[in-house]
Scaffold this motif. Structure first.
Motif, PDB file in Angstrom:
ATOM      1  N   GLY A   1       0.816  -1.212   0.000  1.00  0.00           N
ATOM      2  CA  GLY A   1       0.000   0.000   0.000  1.00  0.00           C
ATOM      3  C   GLY A   1       0.846   1.258   0.000  1.00  0.00           C
ATOM      4  O   GLY A   1       0.554   2.224  -0.718  1.00  0.00           O
ATOM      5  N   THR A   2       1.916   1.273   0.796  1.00  0.00           N
ATOM      6  CA  THR A   2       2.804   2.432   0.836  1.00  0.00           C
ATOM      7  C   THR A   2       3.469   2.656  -0.511  1.00  0.00           C
ATOM      8  O   THR A   2       3.514   3.789  -1.024  1.00  0.00           O
ATOM      9  CB  THR A   2       3.874   2.231   1.925  1.00  0.00           C
ATOM     10  OG1 THR A   2       3.238   2.065   3.197  1.00  0.00           O
ATOM     11  CG2 THR A   2       4.819   3.421   1.982  1.00  0.00           C
ATOM     12  N   ALA A   3       3.986   1.587  -1.111  1.00  0.00           N
ATOM     13  CA  ALA A   3       4.642   1.709  -2.413  1.00  0.00           C
ATOM     14  C   ALA A   3       3.680   2.212  -3.478  1.00  0.00           C
ATOM     15  O   ALA A   3       4.020   3.092  -4.285  1.00  0.00           O
ATOM     16  CB  ALA A   3       5.228   0.352  -2.822  1.00  0.00           C
ATOM     17  N   LEU A   4       2.462   1.681  -3.478  1.00  0.00           N
ATOM     18  CA  LEU A   4       1.486   2.071  -4.497  1.00  0.00           C
ATOM     19  C   LEU A   4       1.111   3.538  -4.369  1.00  0.00           C
ATOM     20  O   LEU A   4       1.100   4.285  -5.361  1.00  0.00           O
ATOM     21  CB  LEU A   4       0.244   1.192  -4.373  1.00  0.00           C
ATOM     22  CG  LEU A   4      -0.864   1.469  -5.387  1.00  0.00           C
ATOM     23  CD1 LEU A   4      -0.397   1.129  -6.800  1.00  0.00           C
ATOM     24  CD2 LEU A   4      -2.123   0.682  -5.035  1.00  0.00           C
ATOM     25  N   MET A   5       0.813   3.973  -3.158  1.00  0.00           N
ATOM     26  CA  MET A   5       0.372   5.358  -2.982  1.00  0.00           C
ATOM     27  C   MET A   5       1.494   6.347  -3.245  1.00  0.00           C
ATOM     28  O   MET A   5       1.267   7.432  -3.789  1.00  0.00           O
ATOM     29  CB  MET A   5      -0.214   5.536  -1.585  1.00  0.00           C
ATOM     30  CG  MET A   5      -1.498   4.760  -1.356  1.00  0.00           C
ATOM     31  SD  MET A   5      -2.144   4.994   0.321  1.00  0.00           S
ATOM     32  CE  MET A   5      -2.900   3.388   0.612  1.00  0.00           C
ATOM     33  N   LEU A   6       2.721   5.999  -2.866  1.00  0.00           N
ATOM     34  CA  LEU A   6       3.858   6.857  -3.194  1.00  0.00           C
ATOM     35  C   LEU A   6       4.089   6.909  -4.698  1.00  0.00           C
ATOM     36  O   LEU A   6       4.319   7.980  -5.278  1.00  0.00           O
ATOM     37  CB  LEU A   6       5.113   6.342  -2.495  1.00  0.00           C
ATOM     38  CG  LEU A   6       5.246   6.621  -0.998  1.00  0.00           C
ATOM     39  CD1 LEU A   6       6.352   5.769  -0.400  1.00  0.00           C
ATOM     40  CD2 LEU A   6       5.526   8.100  -0.752  1.00  0.00           C
ATOM     41  N   GLY A   7       4.056   5.760  -5.336  1.00  0.00           N
ATOM     42  CA  GLY A   7       4.281   5.708  -6.778  1.00  0.00           C
ATOM     43  C   GLY A   7       3.262   6.519  -7.547  1.00  0.00           C
ATOM     44  O   GLY A   7       3.595   7.167  -8.539  1.00  0.00           O
ATOM     45  N   ARG A   8       2.016   6.502  -7.098  1.00  0.00           N
ATOM     46  CA  ARG A   8       0.976   7.232  -7.813  1.00  0.00           C
ATOM     47  C   ARG A   8       1.071   8.737  -7.610  1.00  0.00           C
ATOM     48  O   ARG A   8       0.383   9.494  -8.296  1.00  0.00           O
ATOM     49  CB  ARG A   8      -0.396   6.710  -7.395  1.00  0.00           C
ATOM     50  CG  ARG A   8      -0.613   5.301  -7.937  1.00  0.00           C
ATOM     51  CD  ARG A   8      -2.013   4.803  -7.815  1.00  0.00           C
ATOM     52  NE  ARG A   8      -2.154   3.560  -8.564  1.00  0.00           N
ATOM     53  CZ  ARG A   8      -3.267   2.846  -8.643  1.00  0.00           C
ATOM     54  NH1 ARG A   8      -4.360   3.257  -8.027  1.00  0.00           N
ATOM     55  NH2 ARG A   8      -3.301   1.737  -9.348  1.00  0.00           N
ATOM     56  N   ARG A   9       1.925   9.158  -6.699  1.00  0.00           N
ATOM     57  CA  ARG A   9       2.204  10.577  -6.558  1.00  0.00           C
ATOM     58  C   ARG A   9       3.507  10.959  -7.266  1.00  0.00           C
ATOM     59  O   ARG A   9       4.002  12.073  -7.094  1.00  0.00           O
ATOM     60  CB  ARG A   9       2.261  10.959  -5.080  1.00  0.00           C
ATOM     61  CG  ARG A   9       0.877  11.061  -4.442  1.00  0.00           C
ATOM     62  CD  ARG A   9       0.994  11.214  -2.930  1.00  0.00           C
ATOM     63  NE  ARG A   9      -0.267  11.580  -2.311  1.00  0.00           N
ATOM     64  CZ  ARG A   9      -1.258  10.732  -2.053  1.00  0.00           C
ATOM     65  NH1 ARG A   9      -1.138   9.444  -2.392  1.00  0.00           N
ATOM     66  NH2 ARG A   9      -2.374  11.139  -1.481  1.00  0.00           N
TER      67      ARG A   9
END
Length: 458
Positions: free
Chosen positions: A15-23
């Motif tokens: 979840g952390t990787a996904l949300m960071l990547g999408r920013r």
């Protein structure tokens, strides 16, 4: 944009990787297990040995924050969850019809699913994200550190290689090696608070037959209690459900319950479990036990401030609570969302993140510690039912939507008990319910100790 290294590919790490990547941040996720969820959900769930993640095969109910965060940050993941079989259940679905809507009611929804379904949906989304690289089968063996006080982490070491990062996120779980690495690097020690629960869980998974009934029907609660044990049913995805027993780790009969016949015989003495077992569902697993649990808070800041910069923790590395209330995934995704929205600030100075965790997450840790202490004592001592008014609050929630709303807000981490139940309206409704039920006396609906022991012996 920041370069971020995430240690651990569980739900919080993904979840952390996904949300960071999408920013737009560049993220590298390191996961020591080479296998990923998603190719075959049933084989992943029942056939994947994961000794470092014992909770993976235990039942889960994903609370409202999971749904809220995913719908806001990754609606495609949420839709994928539903497509893979997760089911929404609103707390008001207990009633024939929902009460008049109030603000916030729309969020009081549980996702009934096994943990593996969420892992698979997150894994698929991360795989599609161009800014995120997942390195599976790569175990982080240490931290790269620079000069200064407090020490600044500048990346991670994987074997003989070092990979630089502006921020490292420890999402390696409750057995994370990172605190020990920080001490070795000369940091002040993290502040760890740990409380052993003394509670054991045993569950068995079942699947409803294609030509059989889908559920026991409206009006069947999913929980039951004896004076020394709790029992419940977790309806889940794709016609699966789990029967769960909870008792003291000191209970001398605990080992006998790993026998499937004994487990089911005992479970049938609890009305909630019996109603589901009577559907003639097909067993899907052995009896799966989990004990040795604690509630642990690991703060990377003390009275002097952050003990390290360039690194923060999230998920079970930060806050680990036993699964009684199902808080783990919710709190992990909340932390992931905060990090994704404040990463530049955290890179510069993690003090704000640490303050946020104390304000937003710590109260739920403290509440779980208090609850577990009470449960441990009650289960170990075969305590009597709770006092009359407290029992009435729990009972009348299933008849009165106003009290159910308060119950749901507590359950879904929207309000603390002292906030939700302390309103004049809730007090008035509980008082009216008691007046309408003058003969109400708290009682357990599960077996007596003699009945339980006879089933074990038999």
């Amino acid at each position: 944009m920041a370069r971020v290294a995430v240690i651990g590919g569980g739900i919080s790490g993904l979840g952390t990787a996904l949300m960071l990547g999408r920013r737009g941040h560049t993220v590298t996720l390191y996961e020591q297990d080479a296998r990923e969820a998603g190719a075959d959900l049933e084989q992943d769930f029942f056939g994947w040995g994961r000794p470092r993640v014992p909770q993976a095969v235990q039942p889960h109910s994903l609370l409202a924050p999971v749904r809220t965060v995913l719908r806001a940050e990754a609606p495609d993941v949420y839709e994928d969850l539903l497509a893979r079989g997760a089911r929404e259940f609103h707390d008001f679905d207990w009633f024939d019809e929902h009460p008049p809507h109030r603000d916030g009611d729309e969020d009081l929804v549980t996702l009934r699913t096994r943990r593996i379904v969420l892992e698979a949906a997150l894994t698929a989304a991360v795989r599609r994200e161009a800014t995120v690289e997942v390195r599976r089968g790569r175990r982080v063996s240490g931290l790269a550190v620079g000069e200064g006080r407090p020490v600044r982490v500048t990346g991670v070491r994987v074997g003989a290689e070092t990979f630089g990062a502006d921020l490292v996120v420890d999402a390696a779980g409750r057995r994370s090696p990172v605190p020990a690495w920080l001490v070795e690097a000369g940091c002040r020690p993290p502040v760890v608070e740990s409380h052993r629960t003394g509670i054991a869980y045993l569950c068995r998974w079942y699947r409803l037959r294609a030509d059989g009934p889908r559920d026991p029907g409206r009006g069947v609660k999913t929980g039951s209690a004896a004076s020394f044990a709790l029992a419940g049913v977790f309806p889940s995805d794709n016609d699966t459900f789990a029967v769960n027993l909870l008792l003291s780790t000191a209970d001398p009969t605990r080992g006998a319950l790993t026998d499937p016949e004994v487990f089911e015989a005992v479970a049938r003495r609890f009305p909630a479990c019996a109603a589901w077992l009577d559907l003639d569902a097909e067993p899907q697993s052995a009896v799966l036990a989990m004990a040795g649990l604690d509630n642990r808070w690991t703060a990377l800041a003390d009275a002097e401030g952050p003990v390290v910069t360039g690194l923060v923790n999230a998920g079970d590395s930060l806050i680990h609570t036993n699964p009684t209330s199902g808080h783990g995934v919710s709190l992990g995704l909340r932390a992931a969302r905060y990090l994704a929205g404040h990463v530049d600030e955290v890179v510069a100075d993690p003090a704000g993140y640490h303050a946020w965790t104390v304000e937003a997450l710590r109260p739920w840790f403290d509440a779980q510690v208090a609850s577990d202490r009470a449960n441990e004592q009650r289960l170990a001592e075969s305590a009597p039912p709770p006092e009359r008014r407290a029992a009435a609050v729990a009972t009348c929630a299933f008849e009165d939507p106003v009290v159910m709303r308060a119950r749901a807000k507590v359950r879904h981490l929207v309000s603390r008990p002292d906030e939700a139940y302390a309103t004049e309206e809730v007090d008035r409704h509980v008082t009216a319910w008691l007046a309408a039920h003058p003969d109400f006396e708290p009682e357990h609906d599960g077996p007596t100790r003699d009945q339980w022991d006879a089933l074990i012996a038999g």
